[in-house]
Structure formats: C-alpha cells, structure tokens
Design a protein around this motif. Structure first.
Motif, PDB file in Angstrom:
ATOM      1  N   ARG A 116      39.733 111.605  20.621  1.00  0.00           N
ATOM      2  CA  ARG A 116      40.989 110.837  20.499  1.00  0.00           C
ATOM      3  C   ARG A 116      42.115 111.616  19.846  1.00  0.00           C
ATOM      4  NH1 ARG A 116      40.615 106.298  23.751  1.00  0.00           N
ATOM      5  NH2 ARG A 116      38.503 105.506  23.657  1.00  0.00           N
ATOM      6  N   SER A 117      41.902 112.882  19.542  1.00  0.00           N
ATOM      7  CA  SER A 117      42.982 113.691  18.963  1.00  0.00           C
ATOM      8  C   SER A 117      43.932 114.126  20.077  1.00  0.00           C
ATOM      9  CB  SER A 117      42.418 114.925  18.263  1.00  0.00           C
ATOM     10  OG  SER A 117      41.753 115.772  19.190  1.00  0.00           O
ATOM     11  N   ARG A 118      45.200 114.326  19.701  1.00  0.00           N
ATOM     12  CA  ARG A 118      46.213 114.768  20.670  1.00  0.00           C
ATOM     13  C   ARG A 118      46.470 116.254  20.454  1.00  0.00           C
ATOM     14  NH1 ARG A 118      48.352 109.686  18.640  1.00  0.00           N
ATOM     15  NH2 ARG A 118      48.483 108.144  20.308  1.00  0.00           N
ATOM     16  N   LYS A 119      46.374 117.021  21.520  1.00  0.00           N
ATOM     17  CA  LYS A 119      46.538 118.463  21.409  1.00  0.00           C
ATOM     18  C   LYS A 119      47.516 118.974  22.470  1.00  0.00           C
ATOM     19  CE  LYS A 119      43.080 119.065  18.381  1.00  0.00           C
ATOM     20  NZ  LYS A 119      43.329 119.414  16.983  1.00  0.00           N
ATOM     21  N   THR A 120      48.177 120.080  22.134  1.00  0.00           N
ATOM     22  CA  THR A 120      48.974 120.801  23.124  1.00  0.00           C
ATOM     23  C   THR A 120      48.000 121.711  23.877  1.00  0.00           C
ATOM     24  OG1 THR A 120      50.826 120.782  21.590  1.00  0.00           O
ATOM     25  CG2 THR A 120      50.973 122.297  23.454  1.00  0.00           C
ATOM     26  N   MET A 121      47.860 121.472  25.186  1.00  0.00           N
ATOM     27  CA  MET A 121      46.839 122.172  25.967  1.00  0.00           C
ATOM     28  C   MET A 121      47.361 123.451  26.613  1.00  0.00           C
ATOM     29  SD  MET A 121      44.331 120.265  25.370  1.00  0.00           S
ATOM     30  CE  MET A 121      43.103 120.984  26.438  1.00  0.00           C
ATOM     31  N   GLU A 122      48.649 123.452  26.948  1.00  0.00           N
ATOM     32  CA  GLU A 122      49.159 124.614  27.687  1.00  0.00           C
ATOM     33  C   GLU A 122      50.682 124.693  27.571  1.00  0.00           C
ATOM     34  OE1 GLU A 122      48.939 126.212  32.308  1.00  0.00           O
ATOM     35  OE2 GLU A 122      47.352 124.888  31.570  1.00  0.00           O
ATOM     36  N   ILE A 123      51.181 125.899  27.442  1.00  0.00           N
ATOM     37  CA  ILE A 123      52.620 126.149  27.547  1.00  0.00           C
ATOM     38  C   ILE A 123      52.780 127.159  28.681  1.00  0.00           C
ATOM     39  CG2 ILE A 123      54.702 127.009  26.396  1.00  0.00           C
ATOM     40  CD1 ILE A 123      53.440 126.189  23.729  1.00  0.00           C
ATOM     41  N   THR A 124      53.461 126.742  29.735  1.00  0.00           N
ATOM     42  CA  THR A 124      53.520 127.539  30.963  1.00  0.00           C
ATOM     43  C   THR A 124      54.962 127.770  31.384  1.00  0.00           C
ATOM     44  OG1 THR A 124      51.393 126.720  31.741  1.00  0.00           O
ATOM     45  CG2 THR A 124      52.869 127.561  33.405  1.00  0.00           C
ATOM     46  N   GLU A 125      55.207 128.948  31.864  1.00  0.00           N
ATOM     47  CA  GLU A 125      56.536 129.311  32.367  1.00  0.00           C
ATOM     48  C   GLU A 125      56.567 129.120  33.884  1.00  0.00           C
ATOM     49  OE1 GLU A 125      59.296 133.368  32.424  1.00  0.00           O
ATOM     50  OE2 GLU A 125      57.134 133.491  32.064  1.00  0.00           O
ATOM     51  N   VAL A 126      57.653 128.543  34.381  1.00  0.00           N
ATOM     52  CA  VAL A 126      57.861 128.440  35.832  1.00  0.00           C
ATOM     53  C   VAL A 126      58.693 129.660  36.237  1.00  0.00           C
ATOM     54  CG1 VAL A 126      58.791 127.033  37.715  1.00  0.00           C
ATOM     55  CG2 VAL A 126      57.822 125.916  35.694  1.00  0.00           C
ATOM     56  N   VAL A 127      58.094 130.540  37.041  1.00  0.00           N
ATOM     57  CA  VAL A 127      58.754 131.830  37.285  1.00  0.00           C
ATOM     58  C   VAL A 127      59.444 131.948  38.642  1.00  0.00           C
ATOM     59  CG1 VAL A 127      57.334 133.123  35.672  1.00  0.00           C
ATOM     60  CG2 VAL A 127      56.573 132.868  38.028  1.00  0.00           C
ATOM     61  N   PRO A 176      51.140 131.030  32.895  1.00  0.00           N
ATOM     62  CA  PRO A 176      50.672 130.445  31.625  1.00  0.00           C
ATOM     63  C   PRO A 176      50.877 131.404  30.456  1.00  0.00           C
ATOM     64  CG  PRO A 176      49.007 130.228  33.368  1.00  0.00           C
ATOM     65  CD  PRO A 176      50.050 131.181  33.876  1.00  0.00           C
ATOM     66  N   LEU A 177      51.530 130.905  29.399  1.00  0.00           N
ATOM     67  CA  LEU A 177      51.786 131.730  28.216  1.00  0.00           C
ATOM     68  C   LEU A 177      50.786 131.430  27.097  1.00  0.00           C
ATOM     69  CD1 LEU A 177      55.684 131.370  28.131  1.00  0.00           C
ATOM     70  CD2 LEU A 177      54.357 133.280  29.066  1.00  0.00           C
ATOM     71  N   TYR A 178      50.448 130.153  26.934  1.00  0.00           N
ATOM     72  CA  TYR A 178      49.472 129.740  25.918  1.00  0.00           C
ATOM     73  C   TYR A 178      48.502 128.744  26.546  1.00  0.00           C
ATOM     74  CZ  TYR A 178      52.406 131.705  22.208  1.00  0.00           C
ATOM     75  OH  TYR A 178      53.129 132.558  21.398  1.00  0.00           O
ATOM     76  N   LYS A 179      47.220 128.831  26.181  1.00  0.00           N
ATOM     77  CA  LYS A 179      46.223 127.874  26.643  1.00  0.00           C
ATOM     78  C   LYS A 179      45.321 127.470  25.477  1.00  0.00           C
ATOM     79  CE  LYS A 179      45.797 128.445  31.602  1.00  0.00           C
ATOM     80  NZ  LYS A 179      44.844 128.431  32.729  1.00  0.00           N
ATOM     81  N   PHE A 180      44.948 126.190  25.455  1.00  0.00           N
ATOM     82  CA  PHE A 180      44.077 125.687  24.395  1.00  0.00           C
ATOM     83  C   PHE A 180      42.638 126.121  24.664  1.00  0.00           C
ATOM     84  CE2 PHE A 180      41.247 122.556  22.458  1.00  0.00           C
ATOM     85  CZ  PHE A 180      41.748 122.502  21.158  1.00  0.00           C
ATOM     86  N   GLU A 181      42.006 126.673  23.653  1.00  0.00           N
ATOM     87  CA  GLU A 181      40.601 127.079  23.771  1.00  0.00           C
ATOM     88  C   GLU A 181      39.805 126.484  22.620  1.00  0.00           C
ATOM     89  OE1 GLU A 181      40.206 131.310  23.999  1.00  0.00           O
ATOM     90  OE2 GLU A 181      41.640 131.499  25.665  1.00  0.00           O
ATOM     91  N   GLU A 182      38.669 125.859  22.971  1.00  0.00           N
ATOM     92  CA  GLU A 182      37.790 125.323  21.927  1.00  0.00           C
ATOM     93  C   GLU A 182      37.029 126.465  21.258  1.00  0.00           C
ATOM     94  OE1 GLU A 182      35.492 121.797  22.675  1.00  0.00           O
ATOM     95  OE2 GLU A 182      36.765 121.232  24.386  1.00  0.00           O
ATOM     96  N   LYS A 198      45.836 129.644  22.406  1.00  0.00           N
ATOM     97  CA  LYS A 198      45.699 131.101  22.398  1.00  0.00           C
ATOM     98  C   LYS A 198      46.714 131.716  23.354  1.00  0.00           C
ATOM     99  CE  LYS A 198      41.902 131.175  19.809  1.00  0.00           C
ATOM    100  NZ  LYS A 198      41.910 131.697  18.450  1.00  0.00           N
ATOM    101  N   ARG A 199      47.306 132.814  22.939  1.00  0.00           N
ATOM    102  CA  ARG A 199      48.268 133.537  23.787  1.00  0.00           C
ATOM    103  C   ARG A 199      47.510 134.217  24.924  1.00  0.00           C
ATOM    104  NH1 ARG A 199      51.729 134.990  26.735  1.00  0.00           N
ATOM    105  NH2 ARG A 199      53.675 136.039  26.253  1.00  0.00           N
ATOM    106  N   THR A 200      47.995 134.011  26.144  1.00  0.00           N
ATOM    107  CA  THR A 200      47.395 134.699  27.281  1.00  0.00           C
ATOM    108  C   THR A 200      47.905 136.148  27.321  1.00  0.00           C
ATOM    109  OG1 THR A 200      49.189 134.128  28.816  1.00  0.00           O
ATOM    110  CG2 THR A 200      47.389 132.528  28.571  1.00  0.00           C
ATOM    111  N   ASN A 201      47.401 136.919  28.237  1.00  0.00           N
ATOM    112  CA  ASN A 201      47.851 138.310  28.369  1.00  0.00           C
ATOM    113  C   ASN A 201      49.101 138.442  29.235  1.00  0.00           C
ATOM    114  OD1 ASN A 201      45.706 139.335  26.824  1.00  0.00           O
ATOM    115  ND2 ASN A 201      44.326 139.240  28.585  1.00  0.00           N
ATOM    116  N   ASN A 202      49.609 137.293  29.726  1.00  0.00           N
ATOM    117  CA  ASN A 202      50.768 137.332  30.625  1.00  0.00           C
ATOM    118  C   ASN A 202      52.067 137.472  29.832  1.00  0.00           C
ATOM    119  OD1 ASN A 202      48.811 136.649  32.543  1.00  0.00           O
ATOM    120  ND2 ASN A 202      49.256 134.456  32.349  1.00  0.00           N
TER     121      ASN A 202
END
Length: 412
Positions: free
Chosen positions: A349-360, A371-377, A391-395
């Motif tokens: 039931r926790s709210r998390k930011t799962m992804e921050i993505t750029e539209v290119v 994808p710039l950031y993705k949530f990882e357990e 976590k910051r992706t390599n992109n």
C-alpha cells in the motif's frame, strides 16, 4: 449505552429540538450549548462514558447544522478516503487499508439530505435527471456522488480527503518516494519549462506529486490551473488563476468542460497551464497548448505504465478529434510531452515513484522513450513490505536543449 439506545436517544432529542427550538434564530454556539444540556438531561443517571456523551452531542448538532455522521469521520485526520455505499455501508481508508465502520445513517433520506447539502455548498446540483456529480467540500476534499436508480445500493458518496498541509518535495523525500538527488533534478526540469506528465493508477498519488512539483515553479510566473473540482494547493505564486468545470443544470444547459477552460485559458496570457487530470478529448487541447509556446505545463493521467500513458493519450486525443490519423497524434505527443513520471501503489500500500522517462521523439511509427530512472527492489523487500529506490539507468538524457536555454547544468 448500546448502539440502539444511543440512536433512540439521538432521535428523541432531535425531535424535541425540531418541535420546540427557534433554530433559524439560534447561533451555532447557542445550539451547541442547548444540545449538550439536553443530552445531559436525557442521559440522567444512566451509565454513559464521557466520549460517548460527546459523540452523541456532536451527532445531534451536526445532523442539524453539519453533515451528520460524516462530520466525525471528516474530523479524523488519519482517514484519507470515505466510501458510502447506501446508508448502511460506510467504508474508510486509514493508513492505506480499507475498513468498514460499525456506523450507519438513520435512513436513506438522511443520507440524501447530507448529499444535497454538500453539493449545494459548491453551487452544484444532483437529482434523478442528473444523478452523477463531481464536486468538493469547503476544505477542498474531492467528492463524487451517484444517486439511484444509477446506484443500485442506494446513494453513493465517495470523498477523497484534502490534506490540510500542502504536499512538498521534502515530504516526498521523507516518505521515500524520491531522493534528494532526484528532487534536485526535477526542480531543474520544472524551472527549465519541460512539459511533464504524471501517470499512475487510482490512489497512486498523482495529484499529490503534481502539488509538490508545482512548488518549483518560479513565483513570478502567471499560472492557470484547470480542474474538475479544485483541489490543487499551489502556494507562493501570486499571479495564479484557478478554473473549475461546471456540470449542466437540470435543463441540460450551462456545462463548462475542461476543453472549454483550456481554450479560454490560452487567451489569458498563461506562462504555464496545469490541468489536474486529462480524461478525454481535452488531451488534444492540452497537447496543442504545450506545442504552441506554453512550455512548462503539467498534467496527470490514469495509466498502468509509462507506455500505457502514451496509449491512453492517443485514445483521449481520438475522443477529441475522431478524424485525426494515428501518425499525426503520435507526432503531436512526441513533440509536446518531454517527461513522464510514473507512480504506483505497491503491494504494501505504499506509494512509490516507479519511473522517470524522457520522450525523445517519433520514429518508425512510434513514440520513442528513454528511461532515466527506474524503481528497483532491494534484498530487504518481502511480500508484506516493499523496499527499494529509484536507480539511474545508463541512458544519457537526450533533450537537454531547454536546460541549456535556461542556463542550467546538463549533466543528467
């Protein structure tokens, strides 16, 4: 005192007040004082705990001047949502979990009276001819009403409670939704006027996140907010115009939609337009506004993932203009939206930011995402508790032109 005795006592005192007191001439304080005296008098020597006495007095007063049983529920700051399915079934969300209350309205008529009082406060109307209504309480809480015969279980009332303190990025960091490093980068994106879309499911915190992001808008800009029912809590901006939709009246006229408000806002010299939520054809107007010099606009939408948000946007645009070819829609989305932030409500039931993505951009018939950031357990995650972080992706970030234009660092 049992529940049945309590309800009987409340009924007797309310009948006495209605028949013997000049309610129209009494102030709230006078009425409250009289109710407390009558409760003490009626209880007499019966055993009744002090908190039950207070509750009885509050129920009587609020049934005459307030929202009845609903008042005590709304006063509880730990309750975030109220769901009333007819007079006998009241559910609340507390600390992310649903509970059924062992309370009920005296009758369907009483619940309907409360609904009419709530709807009337915002200048709206709901009846058999117009049985669905979105409105808000004086404190800003979001309200949805559905009346019979549409609602088979009786009058249905859903309230998303309004936080008394505006959400800030600092609080999101405290709750673990994002980190300070990500917050700093989001601040740059907002100040550099990137068009940002926040996606997520019901109850994932889209409006909350939008409120927090809005605190990064420079205070000297002209901002126009557009919502079905006004609930954004934007502070620090002096030149702020808040617009709210209006339902049609009983005669079926006078409706003002989000599309109408977006079109009108373009003539109001906005620097940014914030649409509380895109649900239909207004998405086309929102995208066109983003594409015609209103950079830095923000909005939210329902979706299960970042890719789903693109599909939903396509569908919403088609609702607004059926004849548009899909290729043109996708090009419009690719050139209008810069960043998509996806939120989710997880199994604990926790709210998390799962992804921050750029539209290119648009390529080979589809919108390209980066994808710039993705949530990882992490290893501390269990079935009951989710542990992890973005976590910051390599992109590398590709669209850094607006950052350069604003004079900000571009090492994203």
């Amino acid at each position: 005192m049992t529940f049945e005795q309590e309800q009987q006592l409340i009924g007797e005192i309310k009948t006495y007040i209605a028949e013997n007191l000049p309610l129209s001439k009494m102030s709230d304080d006078d009425l409250n004082e009289k109710v407390e005296l009558l409760v003490a008098e009626k209880i007499g020597g019966l055993y009744c705990p002090i908190d039950q006495r207070v509750s009885i007095a509050e129920q009587i007063f609020s049934s005459i001047r307030g929202f009845g049983l609903l008042d005590s529920i709304l006063k509880d700051d730990t309750i975030t949502e109220v769901m009333i399915n007819g007079p006998e079934n009241i559910f609340i969300e507390q600390n992310g979990r649903l509970f059924k209350l062992d309370k009920q309205f005296e009758s369907q008529r009483r619940l309907e009276d409360v609904i009419q009082r709530i709807v009337g406060l915002a200048g709206r109307e709901v009846n058999q001819a117009n049985p669905i209504c979105d409105t808000r309480l004086p404190d800003g809480s979001r309200v949805n009403v559905v009346l019979p015969p549409i609602a088979l279980c009786g009058p249905t009332l859903t309230i998303r409670k309004f936080s008394k303190t505006p959400m800030t990025i600092e609080k999101l960091i405290e709750y673990g939704s994002i980190t300070q490093e990500i917050a700093d980068k989001l601040e740059l994106l907002v100040r550099a006027k990137y068009n940002i879309f926040i996606s997520g499911g019901t109850g994932s915190g889209k409006t909350t996140f939008l409120n927090a992001l809005s605190n990064y808008i420079p205070h000297d800009e002209r901002v126009i907010t557009i919502e079905d029912s006004a609930e954004l809590q934007i502070k620090r901006i002096d030149n702020l115009v808040s617009l709210e939709t209006r339902n049609a009246n009983a005669a079926g006229v006078g409706q003002i939609t989000i599309r109408d408000l977006i079109k009108s806002s373009l003539r109001m010299r906005p620097e940014r337009i914030i649409v509380g939520e895109c649900r239909g054809g207004e998405a086309l107007d929102m995208l066109q506004a983003m594409n015609t010099g209103h950079d830095g606009s923000l909005s939210t939408g329902h979706a299960n993932s970042t890719e789903d948000m693109l599909s939903r946007l396509e569908t919403m645009v088609l609702q607004g203009s059926v004849g548009l070819p899909l290729e043109a829609i996708r090009q419009q989305i690719a050139s209008a939206v810069d960043i998509i932030i996806h939120l989710s409500r997880l199994r604990d039931r926790s709210r998390k930011t799962m992804e921050i993505t750029e539209v290119v951009g648009y390529e080979n018939g589809r919108v390209v995402l980066n994808p710039l950031y993705k949530f990882e357990e992490d290893e501390n995650s269990t079935l009951e508790k989710v542990s992890g972080s973005l976590k910051r992706t390599n992109n590398p970030m590709q669209n850094i032109f607006k950052l350069q234009l604003a004079g900000f660092r571009t090492d994203f």
